[in-house]
Design a protein around this motif. Structure first.
Motif, PDB file in Angstrom:
ATOM      1  N   ALA A  11     -30.683  -1.602 -53.877  1.00 13.67           N
ATOM      2  CA  ALA A  11     -30.934  -2.825 -54.640  1.00 13.67           C
ATOM      3  C   ALA A  11     -30.636  -2.666 -56.131  1.00 13.67           C
ATOM      4  CB  ALA A  11     -32.386  -3.268 -54.449  1.00 13.67           C
ATOM      5  N   GLU A  12     -30.386  -1.456 -56.583  1.00 15.53           N
ATOM      6  CA  GLU A  12     -30.127  -1.216 -58.006  1.00 15.53           C
ATOM      7  C   GLU A  12     -28.796  -1.825 -58.433  1.00 15.53           C
ATOM      8  OE1 GLU A  12     -32.303   3.139 -58.264  1.00 15.53           O
ATOM      9  OE2 GLU A  12     -30.170   2.988 -58.668  1.00 15.53           O
ATOM     10  N   GLN A  13     -28.794  -2.344 -59.657  1.00 16.65           N
ATOM     11  CA  GLN A  13     -27.556  -2.837 -60.232  1.00 16.65           C
ATOM     12  C   GLN A  13     -26.591  -1.659 -60.380  1.00 16.65           C
ATOM     13  OE1 GLN A  13     -28.076  -5.029 -63.831  1.00 16.65           O
ATOM     14  NE2 GLN A  13     -25.901  -5.251 -64.188  1.00 16.65           N
ATOM     15  N   GLY A  14     -25.367  -1.836 -59.917  1.00 11.77           N
ATOM     16  CA  GLY A  14     -24.351  -0.793 -60.045  1.00 11.77           C
ATOM     17  C   GLY A  14     -24.236   0.125 -58.854  1.00 11.77           C
ATOM     18  N   CYS A  15     -25.156   0.024 -57.884  1.00  6.70           N
ATOM     19  CA  CYS A  15     -25.054   0.847 -56.683  1.00  6.70           C
ATOM     20  C   CYS A  15     -24.023   0.219 -55.757  1.00  6.70           C
ATOM     21  CB  CYS A  15     -26.398   0.962 -55.976  1.00  6.70           C
ATOM     22  SG  CYS A  15     -26.307   1.934 -54.444  1.00  6.70           S
ATOM     23  N   LEU A  16     -22.950   0.948 -55.475  1.00  5.68           N
ATOM     24  CA  LEU A  16     -21.896   0.453 -54.591  1.00  5.68           C
ATOM     25  C   LEU A  16     -22.113   0.919 -53.153  1.00  5.68           C
ATOM     26  CD1 LEU A  16     -18.839   1.017 -56.949  1.00  5.68           C
ATOM     27  CD2 LEU A  16     -20.189  -1.077 -56.610  1.00  5.68           C
ATOM     28  N   GLN A  70     -22.343   6.171 -54.409  1.00  3.20           N
ATOM     29  CA  GLN A  70     -21.293   5.691 -55.301  1.00  3.20           C
ATOM     30  C   GLN A  70     -21.902   4.625 -56.206  1.00  3.20           C
ATOM     31  OE1 GLN A  70     -17.863   3.943 -53.423  1.00  3.20           O
ATOM     32  NE2 GLN A  70     -16.801   3.667 -55.352  1.00  3.20           N
ATOM     33  N   PHE A  71     -21.709   4.828 -57.511  1.00  2.44           N
ATOM     34  CA  PHE A  71     -22.172   3.871 -58.514  1.00  2.44           C
ATOM     35  C   PHE A  71     -20.973   3.393 -59.322  1.00  2.44           C
ATOM     36  CE2 PHE A  71     -25.992   5.930 -57.238  1.00  2.44           C
ATOM     37  CZ  PHE A  71     -26.981   4.968 -57.385  1.00  2.44           C
ATOM     38  N   GLN A  72     -21.079   2.192 -59.862  1.00  5.51           N
ATOM     39  CA  GLN A  72     -19.922   1.588 -60.522  1.00  5.51           C
ATOM     40  C   GLN A  72     -19.531   2.288 -61.810  1.00  5.51           C
ATOM     41  OE1 GLN A  72     -21.006  -2.512 -61.102  1.00  5.51           O
ATOM     42  NE2 GLN A  72     -21.804  -2.156 -63.150  1.00  5.51           N
ATOM     43  N   ASP A  73     -20.490   2.966 -62.454  1.00  6.73           N
ATOM     44  CA  ASP A  73     -20.166   3.658 -63.703  1.00  6.73           C
ATOM     45  C   ASP A  73     -21.265   4.663 -64.047  1.00  6.73           C
ATOM     46  OD1 ASP A  73     -22.299   2.109 -64.725  1.00  6.73           O
ATOM     47  OD2 ASP A  73     -20.939   0.611 -65.551  1.00  6.73           O
ATOM     48  N   ALA A  74     -21.020   5.414 -65.102  1.00  4.08           N
ATOM     49  CA  ALA A  74     -21.969   6.451 -65.505  1.00  4.08           C
ATOM     50  C   ALA A  74     -23.309   5.864 -65.920  1.00  4.08           C
ATOM     51  CB  ALA A  74     -21.377   7.288 -66.642  1.00  4.08           C
ATOM     52  N   ALA A  75     -23.300   4.709 -66.570  1.00  8.14           N
ATOM     53  CA  ALA A  75     -24.560   4.100 -67.008  1.00  8.14           C
ATOM     54  C   ALA A  75     -25.444   3.737 -65.814  1.00  8.14           C
ATOM     55  CB  ALA A  75     -24.282   2.877 -67.872  1.00  8.14           C
ATOM     56  N   SER A  76     -24.867   3.144 -64.790  1.00 11.75           N
ATOM     57  CA  SER A  76     -25.678   2.776 -63.620  1.00 11.75           C
ATOM     58  C   SER A  76     -26.151   4.021 -62.870  1.00 11.75           C
ATOM     59  CB  SER A  76     -24.924   1.813 -62.703  1.00 11.75           C
ATOM     60  OG  SER A  76     -23.737   2.387 -62.216  1.00 11.75           O
ATOM     61  N   PHE A  77     -25.335   5.056 -62.827  1.00 15.17           N
ATOM     62  CA  PHE A  77     -25.741   6.299 -62.187  1.00 15.17           C
ATOM     63  C   PHE A  77     -26.892   6.948 -62.949  1.00 15.17           C
ATOM     64  CE2 PHE A  77     -25.406  10.943 -61.652  1.00 15.17           C
ATOM     65  CZ  PHE A  77     -25.638  11.027 -60.288  1.00 15.17           C
TER      66      PHE A  77
END
Length: 92
Positions: free
Chosen positions: A34-39, A57-64
């Protein structure tokens, strides 16, 4: 921006640790997905009952990084803090 991938294994040293993982894992998966950026986020028990395969897999380093911070402060993070993780991270 590039995707961040984490792949590896969560390795329990005994049955007690495996029981903790099994107890806390369903909510951990639900919250992470459910986290923003979690692919994608998959944690699956392997043929070895003490080892789980983890693929994220996350969309970018910030979301990770936001995910990592949330996890560290969560019930999952506290309950599994001492369980061995053998992960490789790409994209950071």
């Amino acid at each position: 921006m590039s995707n961040v991938f984490l792949s590896g294994q969560l390795v329990c040293s005994n049955r007690d640790e495996a029981v903790v993982v099994a107890e806390f894992l369903p909510l951990h998966i639900e919250l992470t997905r459910a986290e923003q950026g979690c692919l994608s986020f998959e944690v699956n028990l392997t043929e070895n009952p003490l080892v789980w395969q983890v693929d994220e897999q996350f969309q970018d380093a910030a979301s990770f990084r936001a995910h990592q911070q949330r996890v560290a402060e969560s019930g999952w993070g506290r309950a599994t803090a001492n369980i061995n993780r053998q992960y490789e991270i790409k994209g950071i």
